[in-house]
Write an enzyme that holds these catalytic residues in place. Sequence first.
Site: not given
Length: 211
Positions: A44-46, A48-49
């Site tokens: 998920v973080c990937t 978002e960034l």
Amino acid sequence: MNVRLGDVAPDFKADTTQGSISFHDWLGDSWGVLFSHPKDFTPVCTTELGYVAKIKPEFDRRNVKVIGLSVDSVDSHEKWETDIAETQGTAVNFPMIGDPDRTVSNLYDMIHPNASDTMTVRSVFIIGPDKKIKLTLTYPASTGRNFDEILRVIDSLQLTAKFKVATPANWENGGDVIIGAVVTDEEAKKLFPQGWKTVKPYLRVLAQPTQ
Ligand code: BEZ
């Protein structure tokens, strides 16, 4: 430490993927968005960034500096950035704070031990040019944030900093606005000579002012 609306954003020094910074100096006269993600090399973080990198011109256009953070090291962020560029189609174009000793995470209460002892939650802080906190958001690790909503809030904050208006539910830039509850009709006549529609005495609607 709890960071609440209207507080001065805690200042700090930190290492980032774009060098060492003193936060307030780095902000300068700009607006700021400080956001944390739970962990590098996670799905998920990937996304978002990558998305924030894609819409960075929209932040620039609004005079907003964006900075990310997790408790991973700068070295780890730098390695992960290669994957983000490869999978999301945009290179990360804003600094990411490495916070392995949790200095910034603790200052901004980004670790919620009953959610996780080891990872930051998905926090967002919008900071005004006066260095005061204008918005806080906290999302769980499992839910990626809607960064278009962050831009929408910035549009509202920048408008309401300039005019004595508020923005209604689901407002988008250019939509009708509401005369602030503290503004009397007498004052409103001077501020908004173009007039407004009174739906209720406390609900006065007008076209978005532009100057
Ligand atoms: C994610 O970014 O996918 C993630 C990060 C930490 C915990 C769970 C999910």
